[in-house]
Design an enzyme around this catalytic site. Structure first.
Site, PDB file in Angstrom:
ATOM      1  N   GLU A   1     -12.212   3.760  -1.186  1.00 56.95           N
ATOM      2  CA  GLU A   1     -11.384   4.653  -2.006  1.00 56.95           C
ATOM      3  C   GLU A   1     -11.175   4.119  -3.421  1.00 56.95           C
ATOM      4  OE1 GLU A   1      -7.607   5.714  -0.132  1.00 56.95           O
ATOM      5  OE2 GLU A   1      -6.762   6.173  -2.095  1.00 56.95           O
TER       6      GLU A   1
ATOM      7  N   HIS B   1     -10.144  -5.565  -2.940  1.00 59.48           N
ATOM      8  CA  HIS B   1      -8.804  -5.747  -2.364  1.00 59.48           C
ATOM      9  C   HIS B   1      -8.891  -6.069  -0.887  1.00 59.48           C
ATOM     10  CE1 HIS B   1      -9.761  -1.415  -2.234  1.00 59.48           C
ATOM     11  NE2 HIS B   1      -9.092  -1.375  -1.099  1.00 59.48           N
TER      12      HIS B   1
ATOM     13  N   HIS C   1      -6.725  -5.742   2.607  1.00 59.32           N
ATOM     14  CA  HIS C   1      -5.592  -5.109   3.291  1.00 59.32           C
ATOM     15  C   HIS C   1      -4.988  -6.122   4.256  1.00 59.32           C
ATOM     16  CE1 HIS C   1      -6.508  -0.735   2.452  1.00 59.32           C
ATOM     17  NE2 HIS C   1      -7.736  -1.223   2.275  1.00 59.32           N
TER      18      HIS C   1
ATOM     19  N   ASP D   1       0.863  -1.189   0.000  1.00 56.54           N
ATOM     20  CA  ASP D   1       0.000   0.000   0.000  1.00 56.54           C
ATOM     21  C   ASP D   1       0.897   1.235   0.000  1.00 56.54           C
ATOM     22  OD1 ASP D   1      -3.204   0.585   1.174  1.00 56.54           O
ATOM     23  OD2 ASP D   1      -1.739   2.222   1.037  1.00 56.54           O
ATOM     24  N   ILE D   2       0.597   2.195  -0.856  1.00 54.88           N
ATOM     25  CA  ILE D   2       1.446   3.375  -1.029  1.00 54.88           C
ATOM     26  C   ILE D   2       1.334   4.343   0.157  1.00 54.88           C
ATOM     27  CG2 ILE D   2      -0.119   4.941  -2.268  1.00 54.88           C
ATOM     28  CD1 ILE D   2       3.478   3.992  -3.287  1.00 54.88           C
TER      29      ILE D   2
HETATM   30  P1  5GP Z   1      -9.865   1.449   0.393  1.00 55.82           P
HETATM   31  O1  5GP Z   1     -10.410   1.483  -1.009  1.00 55.82           O
HETATM   32  O2  5GP Z   1      -9.784   0.051   0.946  1.00 55.82           O
HETATM   33  O3  5GP Z   1     -10.591   2.389   1.305  1.00 55.82           O
HETATM   34  O4  5GP Z   1      -8.370   2.009   0.339  1.00 55.82           O
HETATM   35  C1  5GP Z   1      -7.569   1.875  -0.793  1.00 55.82           C
HETATM   36  C2  5GP Z   1      -6.112   1.723  -0.395  1.00 55.82           C
HETATM   37  O5  5GP Z   1      -5.348   1.734  -1.594  1.00 55.82           O
HETATM   38  C3  5GP Z   1      -5.573   2.860   0.491  1.00 55.82           C
HETATM   39  O6  5GP Z   1      -4.962   2.296   1.654  1.00 55.82           O
HETATM   40  C4  5GP Z   1      -4.552   3.564  -0.396  1.00 55.82           C
HETATM   41  O7  5GP Z   1      -3.414   4.011   0.309  1.00 55.82           O
HETATM   42  C5  5GP Z   1      -4.187   2.502  -1.427  1.00 55.82           C
HETATM   43  N1  5GP Z   1      -3.874   3.075  -2.730  1.00 55.82           N
HETATM   44  C6  5GP Z   1      -4.590   3.987  -3.430  1.00 55.82           C
HETATM   45  N2  5GP Z   1      -3.997   4.266  -4.606  1.00 55.82           N
HETATM   46  C7  5GP Z   1      -2.883   3.496  -4.655  1.00 55.82           C
HETATM   47  C8  5GP Z   1      -1.847   3.339  -5.635  1.00 55.82           C
HETATM   48  O8  5GP Z   1      -1.840   3.940  -6.703  1.00 55.82           O
HETATM   49  N3  5GP Z   1      -0.848   2.459  -5.336  1.00 55.82           N
HETATM   50  C9  5GP Z   1      -0.826   1.752  -4.168  1.00 55.82           C
HETATM   51  N4  5GP Z   1       0.204   0.898  -3.977  1.00 55.82           N
HETATM   52  N5  5GP Z   1      -1.782   1.873  -3.218  1.00 55.82           N
HETATM   53  C10 5GP Z   1      -2.801   2.741  -3.462  1.00 55.82           C
END
Ligand code: 5GP
Length: 131
Positions: free
Chosen positions: A88, A93, A95, A29-30
């Site tokens: 987001e 996905h 985590h 995760d970035i």
């Molecule tokens: P969620 O959709 O589960 O709320 O969060 C999405 C996760 O993806 C976040 O923790 C965010 O930091 C990670 N994320 C978003 N864009 C990117 C990206 O371009 N590259 C990576 N490696 N992680 C990402």
């Protein structure tokens, strides 16, 4: 239009890769909650994890378990936690987050890593992934 994770799968956006199969990809995760925070995704473009077909869902869990075991071998932590959110990025996905306290699971405090630290961490975890 392809979502950001599909662009990562297609190599259009870089990532710190941890593991890959024909069906799944794991990468750091970035914006990690903790060092070693990893995302496991199916290559099929499905938004909500519970909309995956049963077989792909089960295989994603198995893939995530394999990656989690590798994370635990590399990152000092009490345990590796598993969370599904998806608010987001509209691509299913999982985590995987090294946990030392409840705060690590809260997506509030974030860990800053240099590109070198990301690279080293991804390579270290990858070396323990037994697919
Ligand atoms: P969620 O959709 O589960 O709320 O969060 C999405 C996760 O993806 C976040 O923790 C965010 O930091 C990670 N994320 C978003 N864009 C990117 C990206 O371009 N590259 C990576 N490696 N992680 C990402």
């Amino acid at each position: 239009m392809a979502n950001i994770f599909t662009k990562i799968i297609n190599g259009e956006i870089p990532c710190y890769k941890v593991a890959e199969t024909d069906e799944f990809l794991a990468f750091l995760d970035i914006n990690p909650n903790a060092k070693g925070h990893t995302l496991c995704i199916p290559k099929v473009e499905v938004d909500k994890i519970f909309d995956l077909d049963k077989e792909t869902y089960g295989s994603l869990m198995e893939f995530s378990r394999t990656v989690a075991i590798a994370i635990k071998k590399v990152i000092p932590c009490k345990r590796v936690g598993m969370t599904v959110i998806g608010l987001e990025v509209p691509h299913a996905h999982v985590h995987l987050i090294p946990l030392n306290s409840m705060d690590d699971a809260r997506f509030i405090s974030k860990e800053k890593l240099t590109p070198e630290e990301f690279e080293t961490t991804a390579k270290a975890i990858a070396s323990y992934v037994e697919l």
